[in-house]
Design a protein around this motif. Structure first.
Motif, PDB file in Angstrom:
ATOM      1  N   GLU A 174      -6.658   4.525   4.082  1.00 48.66           N
ATOM      2  CA  GLU A 174      -7.360   5.286   5.117  1.00 48.66           C
ATOM      3  C   GLU A 174      -6.558   5.315   6.416  1.00 48.66           C
ATOM      4  O   GLU A 174      -6.469   6.349   7.071  1.00 48.66           O
ATOM      5  CB  GLU A 174      -8.750   4.692   5.377  1.00 48.66           C
ATOM      6  CG  GLU A 174      -9.737   4.958   4.276  1.00 48.66           C
ATOM      7  CD  GLU A 174      -9.953   6.445   4.021  1.00 48.66           C
ATOM      8  OE1 GLU A 174     -10.126   7.199   4.989  1.00 48.66           O
ATOM      9  OE2 GLU A 174      -9.934   6.848   2.852  1.00 48.66           O
ATOM     10  N   MET A 175      -5.965   4.190   6.772  1.00 41.78           N
ATOM     11  CA  MET A 175      -5.139   4.139   7.978  1.00 41.78           C
ATOM     12  C   MET A 175      -3.941   5.074   7.853  1.00 41.78           C
ATOM     13  O   MET A 175      -3.567   5.753   8.806  1.00 41.78           O
ATOM     14  CB  MET A 175      -4.667   2.712   8.248  1.00 41.78           C
ATOM     15  CG  MET A 175      -5.755   1.802   8.756  1.00 41.78           C
ATOM     16  SD  MET A 175      -5.226   0.094   8.965  1.00 41.78           S
ATOM     17  CE  MET A 175      -3.911   0.259  10.140  1.00 41.78           C
ATOM     18  N   GLU A 176      -3.366   5.127   6.667  1.00 43.39           N
ATOM     19  CA  GLU A 176      -2.223   6.008   6.435  1.00 43.39           C
ATOM     20  C   GLU A 176      -2.643   7.470   6.598  1.00 43.39           C
ATOM     21  O   GLU A 176      -1.949   8.258   7.239  1.00 43.39           O
ATOM     22  CB  GLU A 176      -1.663   5.776   5.039  1.00 43.39           C
ATOM     23  CG  GLU A 176      -0.433   6.590   4.724  1.00 43.39           C
ATOM     24  CD  GLU A 176       0.117   6.311   3.339  1.00 43.39           C
ATOM     25  OE1 GLU A 176       0.780   7.204   2.794  1.00 43.39           O
ATOM     26  OE2 GLU A 176      -0.115   5.216   2.811  1.00 43.39           O
ATOM     27  N   LYS A 177      -3.797   7.835   6.038  1.00 37.15           N
ATOM     28  CA  LYS A 177      -4.282   9.207   6.170  1.00 37.15           C
ATOM     29  C   LYS A 177      -4.524   9.557   7.632  1.00 37.15           C
ATOM     30  O   LYS A 177      -4.167  10.645   8.089  1.00 37.15           O
ATOM     31  CB  LYS A 177      -5.583   9.393   5.379  1.00 37.15           C
ATOM     32  CG  LYS A 177      -5.399   9.381   3.887  1.00 37.15           C
ATOM     33  CD  LYS A 177      -6.736   9.478   3.171  1.00 37.15           C
ATOM     34  CE  LYS A 177      -6.602   9.337   1.678  1.00 37.15           C
ATOM     35  NZ  LYS A 177      -7.894   9.377   0.998  1.00 37.15           N
ATOM     36  N   ILE A 178      -5.134   8.641   8.376  1.00 42.58           N
ATOM     37  CA  ILE A 178      -5.406   8.886   9.790  1.00 42.58           C
ATOM     38  C   ILE A 178      -4.099   9.016  10.568  1.00 42.58           C
ATOM     39  O   ILE A 178      -3.973   9.884  11.440  1.00 42.58           O
ATOM     40  CB  ILE A 178      -6.288   7.760  10.365  1.00 42.58           C
ATOM     41  CG1 ILE A 178      -7.686   7.851   9.762  1.00 42.58           C
ATOM     42  CG2 ILE A 178      -6.344   7.822  11.885  1.00 42.58           C
ATOM     43  CD1 ILE A 178      -8.574   6.651  10.048  1.00 42.58           C
ATOM     44  N   THR A 179      -3.121   8.188  10.235  1.00 41.60           N
ATOM     45  CA  THR A 179      -1.832   8.249  10.910  1.00 41.60           C
ATOM     46  C   THR A 179      -1.152   9.589  10.658  1.00 41.60           C
ATOM     47  O   THR A 179      -0.589  10.195  11.577  1.00 41.60           O
ATOM     48  CB  THR A 179      -0.928   7.091  10.430  1.00 41.60           C
ATOM     49  OG1 THR A 179      -1.593   5.861  10.699  1.00 41.60           O
ATOM     50  CG2 THR A 179       0.411   7.100  11.121  1.00 41.60           C
ATOM     51  N   VAL A 180      -1.205  10.063   9.427  1.00 39.39           N
ATOM     52  CA  VAL A 180      -0.604  11.359   9.100  1.00 39.39           C
ATOM     53  C   VAL A 180      -1.314  12.476   9.869  1.00 39.39           C
ATOM     54  O   VAL A 180      -0.666  13.355  10.444  1.00 39.39           O
ATOM     55  CB  VAL A 180      -0.639  11.610   7.577  1.00 39.39           C
ATOM     56  CG1 VAL A 180      -0.280  13.046   7.247  1.00 39.39           C
ATOM     57  CG2 VAL A 180       0.287  10.643   6.867  1.00 39.39           C
TER      58      VAL A 180
ATOM     59  N   LEU B  14      -8.440  -4.285   1.131  1.00 38.42           N
ATOM     60  CA  LEU B  14      -7.320  -4.117   2.044  1.00 38.42           C
ATOM     61  C   LEU B  14      -6.505  -2.886   1.681  1.00 38.42           C
ATOM     62  O   LEU B  14      -6.092  -2.112   2.554  1.00 38.42           O
ATOM     63  CB  LEU B  14      -6.433  -5.364   2.027  1.00 38.42           C
ATOM     64  CG  LEU B  14      -5.229  -5.349   2.956  1.00 38.42           C
ATOM     65  CD1 LEU B  14      -5.666  -5.171   4.404  1.00 38.42           C
ATOM     66  CD2 LEU B  14      -4.422  -6.631   2.795  1.00 38.42           C
ATOM     67  N   GLU B  15      -6.307  -2.670   0.396  1.00 39.13           N
ATOM     68  CA  GLU B  15      -5.557  -1.500  -0.057  1.00 39.13           C
ATOM     69  C   GLU B  15      -6.267  -0.209   0.349  1.00 39.13           C
ATOM     70  O   GLU B  15      -5.646   0.740   0.822  1.00 39.13           O
ATOM     71  CB  GLU B  15      -5.375  -1.556  -1.572  1.00 39.13           C
ATOM     72  CG  GLU B  15      -4.380  -0.562  -2.102  1.00 39.13           C
ATOM     73  CD  GLU B  15      -4.095  -0.784  -3.568  1.00 39.13           C
ATOM     74  OE1 GLU B  15      -4.072   0.226  -4.306  1.00 39.13           O
ATOM     75  OE2 GLU B  15      -3.883  -1.938  -3.976  1.00 39.13           O
TER      76      GLU B  15
END
Length: 83
Positions: free
Chosen positions: A31-37, A25-26
């Protein structure tokens, strides 16, 4: 006593599974954070270019100049290595 061991093993297995799920999950959240940025930067760039179309031309010229410079430096470096 014989019943205690399987319960302990089940408990240990459950703990290991939870730890693995937490790690997974971490990683997914990272990865979601990188994509969001990346999406935020893309949106910013699109708005900036849409607001000021000359900026796109300037960026293209700057990129072309950089690539030409990089090519020249690479050629000079090869010449230095040959000497």
């Amino acid at each position: 006593m014989a019943e205690a061991e399987p319960q302990e093993e089940n408990c240990e297995n459950s703990i290991k599974k939870m730890e693995k799920w937490n790690r997974d999950l971490e990683k997914l959240l990272e990865e979601m954070e990188k994509i969001t940025v990346r999406a935020a930067w893309m949106t910013y760039n699109i708005v900036t270019i849409h607001t000021n179309p000359d900026l796109a031309n300037s960026m293209k010229q700057l990129q072309d100049s950089f690539l030409r410079c990089k090519e020249q430096v690479g050629k000079k470096w090869q010449e230095v290595l040959k000497e």
